[in-house]
Design a protein around this motif. Structure first.
Motif, PDB file in Angstrom:
ATOM      1  N   GLN A 193       0.758  -1.287  -0.058  1.00  0.00           N
ATOM      2  CA  GLN A 193      -0.081   0.004  -0.211  1.00  0.00           C
ATOM      3  C   GLN A 193       0.965   1.338  -0.005  1.00  0.00           C
ATOM      4  OE1 GLN A 193      -3.512  -0.114   2.332  1.00  0.00           O
ATOM      5  NE2 GLN A 193      -3.433  -2.138   2.765  1.00  0.00           N
ATOM      6  N   GLY A 194       2.081   1.198  -0.266  1.00  0.00           N
ATOM      7  CA  GLY A 194       2.936   2.256  -0.436  1.00  0.00           C
ATOM      8  C   GLY A 194       3.350   2.969   0.853  1.00  0.00           C
ATOM      9  N   ILE A 195       3.541   2.294   1.927  1.00  0.00           N
ATOM     10  CA  ILE A 195       3.790   2.750   3.212  1.00  0.00           C
ATOM     11  C   ILE A 195       4.986   1.917   3.885  1.00  0.00           C
ATOM     12  CG2 ILE A 195       1.977   4.258   3.575  1.00  0.00           C
ATOM     13  CD1 ILE A 195       0.919   2.612   5.690  1.00  0.00           C
ATOM     14  N   ARG A 196       5.443   2.273   4.920  1.00  0.00           N
ATOM     15  CA  ARG A 196       6.471   1.526   5.694  1.00  0.00           C
ATOM     16  C   ARG A 196       6.194   1.464   6.969  1.00  0.00           C
ATOM     17  NH1 ARG A 196      10.503   4.206   8.600  1.00  0.00           N
ATOM     18  NH2 ARG A 196      11.716   2.594   8.261  1.00  0.00           N
ATOM     19  N   VAL A 197       6.754   0.167   7.542  1.00  0.00           N
ATOM     20  CA  VAL A 197       6.615  -0.055   8.968  1.00  0.00           C
ATOM     21  C   VAL A 197       7.733   0.571   9.743  1.00  0.00           C
ATOM     22  CG1 VAL A 197       6.718  -1.759  10.887  1.00  0.00           C
ATOM     23  CG2 VAL A 197       5.680  -2.283   8.551  1.00  0.00           C
ATOM     24  N   SER A 198       7.249   1.667  10.695  1.00  0.00           N
ATOM     25  CA  SER A 198       8.392   2.408  11.379  1.00  0.00           C
ATOM     26  C   SER A 198       8.928   1.879  12.853  1.00  0.00           C
ATOM     27  CB  SER A 198       7.904   3.815  11.522  1.00  0.00           C
ATOM     28  OG  SER A 198       6.434   3.995  12.358  1.00  0.00           O
ATOM     29  N   HIS A 199       7.971   1.081  13.644  1.00  0.00           N
ATOM     30  CA  HIS A 199       8.152   0.667  14.715  1.00  0.00           C
ATOM     31  C   HIS A 199       7.781  -0.636  15.162  1.00  0.00           C
ATOM     32  CE1 HIS A 199       4.158   2.076  15.737  1.00  0.00           C
ATOM     33  NE2 HIS A 199       4.200   1.221  16.632  1.00  0.00           N
ATOM     34  N   VAL A 200       8.113  -1.318  16.217  1.00  0.00           N
ATOM     35  CA  VAL A 200       7.699  -2.385  16.739  1.00  0.00           C
ATOM     36  C   VAL A 200       7.210  -2.659  18.140  1.00  0.00           C
ATOM     37  CG1 VAL A 200       8.392  -5.052  17.197  1.00  0.00           C
ATOM     38  CG2 VAL A 200       9.104  -3.970  15.171  1.00  0.00           C
ATOM     39  N   LYS A 201       6.240  -2.947  18.753  1.00  0.00           N
ATOM     40  CA  LYS A 201       5.794  -2.996  20.084  1.00  0.00           C
ATOM     41  C   LYS A 201       5.291  -4.436  20.273  1.00  0.00           C
ATOM     42  CE  LYS A 201       2.394  -1.324  23.256  1.00  0.00           C
ATOM     43  NZ  LYS A 201       1.386  -0.483  23.582  1.00  0.00           N
ATOM     44  N   PRO A 202       5.975  -5.219  21.082  1.00  0.00           N
ATOM     45  CA  PRO A 202       5.484  -6.476  21.461  1.00  0.00           C
ATOM     46  C   PRO A 202       4.112  -6.278  22.259  1.00  0.00           C
ATOM     47  CG  PRO A 202       7.880  -6.399  22.022  1.00  0.00           C
ATOM     48  CD  PRO A 202       7.399  -5.115  21.650  1.00  0.00           C
ATOM     49  N   HIS A 203       3.348  -7.364  22.414  1.00  0.00           N
ATOM     50  CA  HIS A 203       2.113  -7.185  22.873  1.00  0.00           C
ATOM     51  C   HIS A 203       1.958  -8.347  24.069  1.00  0.00           C
ATOM     52  CE1 HIS A 203      -2.469  -7.576  22.829  1.00  0.00           C
ATOM     53  NE2 HIS A 203      -2.160  -8.826  23.056  1.00  0.00           N
ATOM     54  N   GLY A 204       1.004  -7.654  25.066  1.00  0.00           N
ATOM     55  CA  GLY A 204       0.482  -8.624  26.078  1.00  0.00           C
ATOM     56  C   GLY A 204       1.586  -9.127  26.856  1.00  0.00           C
ATOM     57  N   ALA A 205       1.372 -10.592  26.875  1.00  0.00           N
ATOM     58  CA  ALA A 205       2.247 -11.419  27.886  1.00  0.00           C
ATOM     59  C   ALA A 205       3.887 -11.455  27.323  1.00  0.00           C
ATOM     60  CB  ALA A 205       1.949 -12.791  27.861  1.00  0.00           C
ATOM     61  N   MET A 206       4.044 -11.398  25.928  1.00  0.00           N
ATOM     62  CA  MET A 206       5.282 -11.193  25.581  1.00  0.00           C
ATOM     63  C   MET A 206       6.051  -9.912  25.874  1.00  0.00           C
ATOM     64  SD  MET A 206       6.809 -10.957  21.450  1.00  0.00           S
ATOM     65  CE  MET A 206       6.216 -12.527  21.126  1.00  0.00           C
ATOM     66  N   ASN A 207       5.010  -8.884  25.881  1.00  0.00           N
ATOM     67  CA  ASN A 207       5.803  -7.569  26.227  1.00  0.00           C
ATOM     68  C   ASN A 207       5.859  -7.417  27.834  1.00  0.00           C
ATOM     69  OD1 ASN A 207       6.432  -4.914  25.360  1.00  0.00           O
ATOM     70  ND2 ASN A 207       4.516  -4.121  26.556  1.00  0.00           N
ATOM     71  N   ASN A 208       4.989  -8.154  28.622  1.00  0.00           N
ATOM     72  CA  ASN A 208       5.206  -8.297  30.042  1.00  0.00           C
ATOM     73  C   ASN A 208       6.415  -8.879  30.483  1.00  0.00           C
ATOM     74  OD1 ASN A 208       2.787  -6.689  30.312  1.00  0.00           O
ATOM     75  ND2 ASN A 208       1.476  -8.447  30.773  1.00  0.00           N
ATOM     76  N   MET A 209       6.645 -10.041  29.877  1.00  0.00           N
ATOM     77  CA  MET A 209       7.709 -10.882  30.124  1.00  0.00           C
ATOM     78  C   MET A 209       9.092 -10.292  29.711  1.00  0.00           C
ATOM     79  SD  MET A 209       6.007 -14.686  29.338  1.00  0.00           S
ATOM     80  CE  MET A 209       7.422 -15.742  29.786  1.00  0.00           C
ATOM     81  N   ALA A 210       9.101  -9.523  28.626  1.00  0.00           N
ATOM     82  CA  ALA A 210      10.361  -9.052  28.194  1.00  0.00           C
ATOM     83  C   ALA A 210      10.587  -7.788  29.134  1.00  0.00           C
ATOM     84  CB  ALA A 210      10.091  -8.518  26.749  1.00  0.00           C
ATOM     85  N   CYS A 211       9.527  -7.115  29.988  1.00  0.00           N
ATOM     86  CA  CYS A 211      10.014  -6.068  30.917  1.00  0.00           C
ATOM     87  C   CYS A 211      10.749  -6.499  31.944  1.00  0.00           C
ATOM     88  CB  CYS A 211       8.587  -5.428  31.117  1.00  0.00           C
ATOM     89  SG  CYS A 211       7.718  -4.434  30.038  1.00  0.00           S
TER      90      CYS A 211
END
Length: 255
Positions: A101-119
């Motif tokens: 669609q002619g745009i780019r991904v600029s960031h990544v943010k883990p979700h939910g339990a993955m994010n909590n465990m990585a914290c």
């Protein structure tokens, strides 16, 4: 100061509807797009990218543990190779949709339990940060302020956007209170705005018990699946502007 509003979007799946993505896109600066493992599917992902493109909202991949039934909020214990692979896989899926669609991904943010465990777990955080860097070292890692994930992102050489949550209460250690505890999810838009303004005014995370953990932060998250998510995002936007803050996308702030 400059501040970013972000929301977790694209979390509908098949016949199941989650949130009001179109309304949120008119308010926020950056969208974290589900990549199919906790929510979202190819059609939903494509539609979410389209909405973001039309609204001028930057997009990021929102990878999760493979847990559709639990909405990605159940802990899973994966070895580092499998964890890295599922993160890379999900980022790549959104990159394909974005490129089409002619745009780019600029960031990544883990979700939910993955994010909590990585914290809290430095090894998990390092695996995720290295997986993001392996895909594209120019990606911004959106990570909770004062977390192991934010530290690992900086150690990996990534640009890190430190994040706080508008609609979640904090424990005295700076981590989110478990959703199972009373008061962990703030019930009104007014409470969310007061929570964010208090953290901005005091210069850090303020726990439910009143403890201040000093830190800077770049972004404020509103969970798109909450019943009052759109009203909260609008209240935050208006309240932050009224307080003299400037709203920006993540690439504008860290690009």
């Amino acid at each position: 100061m400059d501040i970013n509003l972000n929301a977790d979007l694209g979390e509908s799946f098949g016949a199941y509807r989650m949130g009001d993505d179109a309304a949120m896109m008119a308010i926020i600066g950056s969208a974290n797009v589900a990549c199919g493992f906790h929510g979202g599917d190819p059609t939903v992902m494509a539609e979410t990218v389209r909405l973001a493109r039309e609204a001028g909202v930057s997009i990021g991949a929102h990878p999760s543990f493979p847990d559709l039934q639990g909405f990605g909020r159940r802990a899973m214990h994966l070895d580092s190779d499998e964890l890295a692979a599922i993160v890379v896989y999900q980022i790549g899926a959104l990159m394909g949709m974005a490129q089409s669609q002619g745009i780019r991904v600029s960031h990544v943010k883990p979700h939910g339990a993955m994010n909590n465990m990585a914290c809290e777990n430095a090894a998990i955080a390092t695996t995720i940060a290295n997986a993001v860097r392996a895909v594209d070292p120019g990606l911004i890692l959106l990570a909770p302020a004062l977390s192991q994930l934010a530290q690992a992102g900086r150690a990996a050489g990534l640009k890190v956007a430190d994040e706080v949550f508008a609609d979640r209460a904090y424990s005295d250690d700076g981590n989110l209170m478990p959703r199972s505890r009373p008061g962990a999810v703030l019930a009104t838009s007014e409470a969310c705005l007061a929570h964010v303004l208090r953290m901005l005014d005091r210069g850090g995370i303020v726990s439910a018990g009143g403890r201040l953990l000093p830190t800077t932060f770049h972004s404020v998250c509103v969970h798109g699946d909450n019943a009052h998510a759109v009203a909260t995002a609008a209240k935050l936007r208006d309240g932050l502007l009224a307080a003299g803050h400037r709203l920006r996308s993540l690439p504008e702030m860290l690009g």
